[in-house]
Design an enzyme around this catalytic site. Structure first.
Site, PDB file in Angstrom:
ATOM      1  N   GLU A 114       1.563  -0.514  -4.824  1.00 36.35           N
ATOM      2  CA  GLU A 114       0.775   0.765  -5.197  1.00 36.35           C
ATOM      3  C   GLU A 114       1.611   1.986  -5.257  1.00 36.35           C
ATOM      4  OE1 GLU A 114      -3.167   2.973  -3.778  1.00 36.35           O
ATOM      5  OE2 GLU A 114      -1.619   2.572  -2.362  1.00 36.35           O
ATOM      6  N   ASP A 174       0.742  -1.099   0.134  1.00 30.20           N
ATOM      7  CA  ASP A 174      -0.098  -0.019   0.175  1.00 30.20           C
ATOM      8  C   ASP A 174       0.983   1.399  -0.131  1.00 30.20           C
ATOM      9  OD1 ASP A 174      -2.842   1.225   0.701  1.00 30.20           O
ATOM     10  OD2 ASP A 174      -1.571   2.080   2.215  1.00 30.20           O
TER      11      ASP A 174
HETATM   12  C1  GLC Z   1      -4.045   3.319  -0.192  1.00 26.01           C
HETATM   13  C2  GLC Z   1      -5.304   2.453  -0.320  1.00 26.01           C
HETATM   14  C3  GLC Z   1      -6.391   3.497   0.356  1.00 26.01           C
HETATM   15  C4  GLC Z   1      -5.876   4.065   1.641  1.00 26.01           C
HETATM   16  C5  GLC Z   1      -4.523   4.577   1.539  1.00 26.01           C
HETATM   17  C6  GLC Z   1      -3.961   4.829   2.820  1.00 26.01           C
HETATM   18  O1  GLC Z   1      -3.826   4.271  -1.426  1.00 26.01           O
HETATM   19  O2  GLC Z   1      -5.547   1.777  -1.514  1.00 26.01           O
HETATM   20  O3  GLC Z   1      -7.595   2.840   0.438  1.00 26.01           O
HETATM   21  O4  GLC Z   1      -6.740   5.010   2.182  1.00 26.01           O
HETATM   22  O5  GLC Z   1      -3.607   3.816   1.092  1.00 26.01           O
HETATM   23  O6  GLC Z   1      -3.697   3.606   3.604  1.00 26.01           O
END
Ligand code: GLC
Length: 573
Positions: free
Chosen positions: A297, A229
């Site tokens: 991500e 993440d």
């Molecule tokens: C990422 C997740 C999202 C979350 C953020 C903070 O972007 O996909 O849903 O709010 O991280 O953890």
């Protein structure tokens, strides 16, 4: 017509080597190469105990669906202990399960069943922050060693009138200052996301070790990898320089008001990712397991994404979400896809993200006419397809009022702008069937309301229909298993101004061609002339609303594509 489809599919899979028993027993080090990863948002997938909130037993109960859809792996959005301020992305214990989702035993049962079904399990690893209710944070507040340095603490500034101010102008992704004053420690802490998500300090070696231990904990419990993440938020410059203004016409406390030069994509990130990748690879070597996938991500540029490949990891490719939309033209798609494929280092695996829990549903982003376009495109392009639960049946966003909004991104934006930020619309419960709460829960009160359209738009109905988004999705996951898609050459071409074509060819295994009509009107295409594909072809699959029938023979030099249609052709030659 679908029997014809299955005949044609039989032709497709009949050709090409099947793995031998011996090979199947060996370690499968890169099982993800042409896989389909299915994201489950646990809160909204299936509620097994009637409390209106999805849970692990619910997921276990429905695992056959993942298999039936043809996905190879599931990725679970966070299931860990959490006060749920950001619906699980705020974690108070990285190695335990949220009470409302179940227990570690339930998790073990889920993994055991997934293994039996041959479905890999990926967890969401959230390294950037914990919850402010994590023990580490509580101890950090009290300056207990070594936790005192596990988070990003700074003194405030003194303003012109002697007032206390945050250390600099940095903003939270969810709006307002990224710094929060802590009265007990008498310092500010940095939080890239909500206040309840304090950022962890990756310049502290002990913290880094703790997070490596988290990865090992879950690998020992049998997981096959991690979606990582917000990885490009892990470091901020140490000198705390103010970030420059972006020039965008947004309120001053909106994240987009600044350019995030000093809080995102810092080079140190790649070193940490490299160390995790090594940890995973060593685990695989030591325990002789199948490969462990790490997929990251990071909404960032292509060069920055490619740097993740150079340290052995896989960055998500978000182009279908971040760069392209229903107004994009055939040439826009061609350029973006080419840019990615040309940049990706030799031997690395690409991926195509269709949707996720942070963005409007693909059927809403691309609109009713084009909702199948990305299902077909992500299936024919080389590499991994990543879909979000509900994409496979064409679920759409549910509009929310401000009063109904629970996502902190929406709540923080306030009543006038919440609709620009809230992620609730794409997070409503999965629509299994036409019974109470769409079969998601026995309760009529669910944590987010079920979309009104569930009586007609649901999995059970689509399984019965001869032609449906679900049947199409199944056809595309089968296609991904064929040699021509797994190993064939890829050409991304135009066949006239409004038609994008992707051609996959493998000598002796046939030719698979996707044609997408970017105009809303019918177009005639001489696919033979533009693409030099074999004259004899039949329709393998087509977008639901196109009216085109799988199995039908096609005159390749004179194809009529209905407005907005996407169609995959198969030729044996
Ligand atoms: C990422 C997740 C999202 C979350 C953020 C903070 O972007 O996909 O849903 O709010 O991280 O953890």
């Amino acid at each position: 017509m679908w029997s014809l489809f299955f005949v044609s599919f039989g032709l497709l899979v009949g050709i090409g080597a099947q793995p031998t028993d011996k090979a199947a027993k060996q370690q499968n080090l890169d099982w993800w190469k042409t896989s389909v990863i299915y994201q489950i948002y646990p809160r909204s997938f299936k509620d097994s105990n009637g409390d209106g909130i999805g849970d692990l037993n619910g997921i276990t109960e429905k695992l056959e669906h993942i298999k039936d859809a043809g996905a190879d792996a599931l990725w679970l959005s966070p299931i860990y202990s959490s006060p749920q301020k950001d619906f699980g992305y705020d974690i108070s214990n990285f190695t335990d399960i949220a009470e409302e989702y179940g227990t570690l035993d339930h998790f073990d049962q889920l993994v055991a069943k997934a293994k039996k079904l041959g479905v890999k399990v990926l967890l969401d690893f959230v390294p950037n922050h914990s919850s402010d209710e994590h023990e580490w944070f509580k101890k950090s507040v009290k300056r207990i060693k070594p936790y005192d340095e596990y988070f990003v603490w700074r003194d405030g500034k003194i303003g012109p009138k002697g007032e206390r101010l945050p250390p600099n102008n940095w903003l939270s992704v969810f709006g307002k200052s990224a710094w929060e004053w802590n009265e007990e420690r008498k310092q500010y802490f940095y939080h890239a996301f909500v206040v309840g998500q304090p950022d962890l300090n990756y310049r502290n070696p002990k913290l880094r070790q703790e997070m490596e231990d988290v990865l090992t904990f879950w690998m020992k419990r049998g997981v096959d990898g991690f979606r990582v993440d917000a990885v490009n938020h892990m470091f901020e410059v140490a000198n705390l320089r103010d970030e420059p203004r972006s020039g965008k016409a947004v309120p001053v406390d909106d994240y987009d008001f600044l350019d995030h030069t000093y809080t995102r994509d810092l080079n140190e990130t790649y070193g940490v990712v490299a160390s995790w990748q090594k940890l995973l690879d060593n685990f695989v070597a030591q325990h002789k397991t199948d490969g462990k996938l790490m997929i990251l991500e990071a909404y960032t540029s292509i060069p920055k994404s490619m740097q993740f490949y150079s340290v052995g990891a896989n960055p998500f490719n978000f182009m279908f979400i971040a760069d392209l939309n229903q107004n994009s033209k055939a040439i826009d798609f061609k350029r973006k896809i080419d840019d990615w494929l040309n940049a990706i280092p030799e031997g690395k695996v690409s991926n195509w993200v269709v949707g996720n829990h942070d963005n409007h549903r693909v059927a809403t982003r691309y609109g009713e006419k084009r909702e199948d376009q990305l299902t077909l495109l992500s299936a024919i392009l080389p590499g991994i397809t990543v879909v979000y639960n509900g994409d496979e049946i064409g679920m759409v966003d549910r509009p929310f009022t401000y009063a109904e909004t629970v996502d902190p991104a929406g709540c923080n934006a306030g009543p006038d702008r919440y609709h620009l930020k809230s992620r609730d619309p794409e997070r409503t419960p999965y629509q299994w069937d036409a019974t109470t709460s769409a079969g998601f829960s026995t309760s009529t009160k669910t944590w987010l309301p079920v979309h009104d359209n569930y009586k007609t738009l649901n999995l059970a109905a689509q399984k019965k229909d001869a032609v449906s988004h679900y049947k199409l999705f199944q056809a595309t996951t089968k296609l991904k298993k064929t040699p021509v898609i797994q190993k064939g050459r890829t050409e991304v071409l135009l066949a006239g101004e409004n038609v994008l074509a992707v051609v996959r060819r493998l000598s002796g295994q046939g030719t698979v061609t996707l044609l997408i009509n970017f105009s809303d009107k019918p177009v005639k295409v001489d696919a033979k002339g533009w693409l030099n594909i074999p004259m004899k072809a039949q329709i393998y699959a087509a977008s639901v609303k196109s009216g085109l029938k799988a199995g039908a023979q096609v005159k390749v030099d004179d194809v009529t594509l209905p407005g907005a249609a996407s169609v995959i052709l198969y030729s044996r030659a």
